[in-house]
Design a protein around this motif. Structure first.
Motif, short mmCIF file in Angstrom:
data_model
loop_
_atom_site.label_atom_id
_atom_site.label_comp_id
_atom_site.label_asym_id
_atom_site.label_seq_id
_atom_site.Cartn_x
_atom_site.Cartn_y
_atom_site.Cartn_z
N ALA A 1 4.24 -14.25 -13.10
CA ALA A 1 5.25 -13.27 -13.51
C ALA A 1 5.02 -11.93 -12.83
O ALA A 1 5.98 -11.22 -12.51
CB ALA A 1 5.22 -13.10 -15.03
N MET A 2 3.78 -11.56 -12.61
CA MET A 2 3.48 -10.26 -12.01
C MET A 2 3.44 -10.29 -10.49
O MET A 2 3.38 -9.24 -9.85
CB MET A 2 2.16 -9.73 -12.56
N LEU A 3 3.49 -11.47 -9.88
CA LEU A 3 3.39 -11.59 -8.43
C LEU A 3 4.46 -10.82 -7.67
O LEU A 3 4.14 -10.05 -6.76
CB LEU A 3 3.37 -13.06 -8.02
N PRO A 4 5.76 -10.98 -7.98
CA PRO A 4 6.77 -10.21 -7.22
C PRO A 4 6.63 -8.70 -7.37
O PRO A 4 6.83 -7.95 -6.40
CB PRO A 4 8.10 -10.70 -7.79
N VAL A 5 6.27 -8.23 -8.56
CA VAL A 5 6.09 -6.79 -8.76
C VAL A 5 4.89 -6.28 -7.95
O VAL A 5 4.97 -5.25 -7.28
CB VAL A 5 5.92 -6.47 -10.26
N LEU A 6 3.80 -7.03 -7.98
CA LEU A 6 2.62 -6.63 -7.21
C LEU A 6 2.90 -6.69 -5.71
O LEU A 6 2.41 -5.85 -4.95
CB LEU A 6 1.44 -7.51 -7.59
N PHE A 7 3.69 -7.68 -5.29
CA PHE A 7 4.07 -7.76 -3.88
C PHE A 7 4.91 -6.55 -3.47
O PHE A 7 4.69 -5.97 -2.40
CB PHE A 7 4.83 -9.06 -3.64
N ALA A 8 5.84 -6.15 -4.32
CA ALA A 8 6.67 -4.97 -4.01
C ALA A 8 5.81 -3.70 -3.98
O ALA A 8 6.02 -2.85 -3.12
CB ALA A 8 7.78 -4.85 -5.05
N LEU A 9 4.87 -3.59 -4.90
CA LEU A 9 3.97 -2.42 -4.88
C LEU A 9 3.12 -2.40 -3.62
O LEU A 9 2.90 -1.34 -3.03
CB LEU A 9 3.09 -2.42 -6.13
N ALA A 10 2.61 -3.57 -3.21
CA ALA A 10 1.79 -3.62 -2.00
C ALA A 10 2.62 -3.25 -0.76
O ALA A 10 2.13 -2.55 0.12
CB ALA A 10 1.19 -5.01 -1.84
N LEU A 11 3.87 -3.71 -0.72
CA LEU A 11 4.72 -3.32 0.40
C LEU A 11 5.01 -1.82 0.40
O LEU A 11 5.04 -1.18 1.45
CB LEU A 11 6.05 -4.10 0.34
N GLY A 12 5.23 -1.26 -0.78
CA GLY A 12 5.47 0.17 -0.87
C GLY A 12 4.27 0.99 -0.39
O GLY A 12 4.42 1.99 0.32
N VAL A 13 3.08 0.55 -0.76
CA VAL A 13 1.86 1.24 -0.32
C VAL A 13 1.69 1.09 1.18
O VAL A 13 1.31 2.05 1.88
CB VAL A 13 0.63 0.71 -1.09
N ALA A 14 1.96 -0.11 1.71
CA ALA A 14 1.80 -0.33 3.14
C ALA A 14 2.78 0.52 3.96
O ALA A 14 2.42 1.09 5.00
CB ALA A 14 2.00 -1.80 3.48
N PHE A 15 4.03 0.61 3.49
CA PHE A 15 5.00 1.42 4.22
C PHE A 15 4.70 2.92 4.08
O PHE A 15 4.96 3.69 5.00
CB PHE A 15 6.42 1.13 3.73
N ALA A 16 4.18 3.34 2.95
CA ALA A 16 3.86 4.74 2.76
C ALA A 16 2.66 5.15 3.61
O ALA A 16 2.55 6.31 4.03
CB ALA A 16 3.58 5.03 1.28
N ALA A 17 1.73 4.21 3.83
CA ALA A 17 0.54 4.52 4.59
C ALA A 17 0.82 4.58 6.09
O ALA A 17 0.08 5.22 6.84
CB ALA A 17 -0.54 3.49 4.32
N SER A 18 1.88 3.93 6.54
CA SER A 18 2.14 3.92 7.99
C SER A 18 3.10 4.98 8.44
O SER A 18 3.62 5.78 7.80
CB SER A 18 2.69 2.55 8.42
#
Length: 106
Positions: free
Chosen positions: A89-106
């Motif tokens: 249940a938490m996988l898509p939310v955690l995936f979206a958060l990880a993508l947000g962090v990755a895009f913010a860091a680059s």
């Protein structure tokens, strides 16, 4: 054991485990809000798409954790089903958060 006074030929009564509800409750407390968020989030984007299967699996595992018999011998499968359901249940939310962090860091 609490039933040591019974003769060996007497069937043992099936008693419910007193804390059978803890694992499904904790998993549902984290999983159900995520499932609701993801359902409405994906529904606004014209369907669940690639994450549809994981949403159905998460729902089924959370329901299974609640519906397993309340015996002590099924404590481990109940905890596994509850944990896997919450994780799915938490996988898509955690995936979206990880993508947000990755895009913010680059």
């Amino acid at each position: 054991m609490e039933h040591d006074d019974l003769p060996p030929s007497t069937p043992r009564p099936a008693t419910a485990h007193p804390t059978w509800w803890r694992a499904p409750l904790v998993a549902s407390a984290f999983g159900v809000p995520c499932l609701m968020l993801e359902y409405f989030w994906f529904r606004s984007q014209d369907g669940v798409g690639a994450f549809g299967g994981i949403l159905y699996w998460a729902s089924a595992l959370l329901v299974l954790a609640w519906l397993l018999p309340h015996r002590r011998s099924l404590r481990a499968p109940r905890m596994i089903a509850a944990g896997a359901g919450a994780g799915c249940a938490m996988l898509p939310v955690l995936f979206a958060l990880a993508l947000g962090v990755a895009f913010a860091a680059s």
